[in-house]
Design a protein around this motif. Structure first.
Motif: not given
Length: 190
Positions: A62-71, A162-169
């Motif tokens: 997840a942290e590597e994905i955020v570095r490449v795709f912050p949005t 059941k949804m537990i989160f929706e938004g930016r990673l």
């Protein structure tokens, strides 16, 4: 009951924009995780988030994905299953992950998915076809169609989650780190 997690993903990029147009849906990628924080999460997708040309089975970071795709936008859902189903899923995924370079992203099947025509090349999967096969094999969910034509929409429309989160990673990572710190504090202070 045990729990597994499905993350629906929307990342920017040329390939993603093509899939958006073809599938006509926001979330075009699905990820299976065995924990709420997505530390043990797997999918069929880019082997390196920055390079769309090399794809197959990968363990998500997840942290590597955020570095490449912050949005990057995520929706994370919780799914109940039996302990036996979760263990069978985990065992199969770990076994497949050890042979991950024998598995490839099913680029050719995308045309057939769009046409809803079953098509399977040995050891080639899309993110959703791999999960559909896994879920069917452990009798967690029957999609009523061949696994090769299952799309992220089929998972998204599944009533058993059941949804537990929706938004930016990036927001999810921060929330999970903060909740982990809160949980780590002692129940009382001197």
């Amino acid at each position: 009951m045990a729990k597994i997690y499905i993350a629906f993903v929307d990342t920017p990029g040329l390939f993603a924009s093509i899939l958006h147009r073809v599938l006509k849906q926001k979330y075009i990628h699905v990820v299976l995780s065995f924990d709420r924080r997505l530390k043990e999460a797997y999918s069929f997708g880019r082997r390196n988030p920055a390079l769309p040309f090399f794809a197959g089975m990968e363990k998500e970071n997840a942290e590597e994905i955020v570095r490449v795709f912050p949005t990057a936008e995520y929706e994370i859902c919780e799914v109940e299953c039996t302990d036996q189903q979760k263990e069978a899923l985990r065992e199969q995924v770990r076994k497949d992950y050890k042979k991950r370079f024998c598995y490839h992203y099913a680029v050719l099947s995308l045309f057939f998915v769009w046409r809803q025509k079953p098509f399977y090349q040995k050891n080639h999967f899309t993110c959703s076809s791999y999960l559909a096969k896994l879920f069917s094999d452990v009798r967690l969910w029957d999609f009523g169609k061949h696994f090769s034509v299952v799309t992220p929409r089929d998972f998204y429309e599944w009533k058993g989650k059941k949804m537990i989160f929706e938004g930016r990673l990036s927001e999810f990572i921060i929330e999970e780190k903060q909740s982990g710190k809160r949980m780590a504090r002692p129940a009382y202070e001197w």
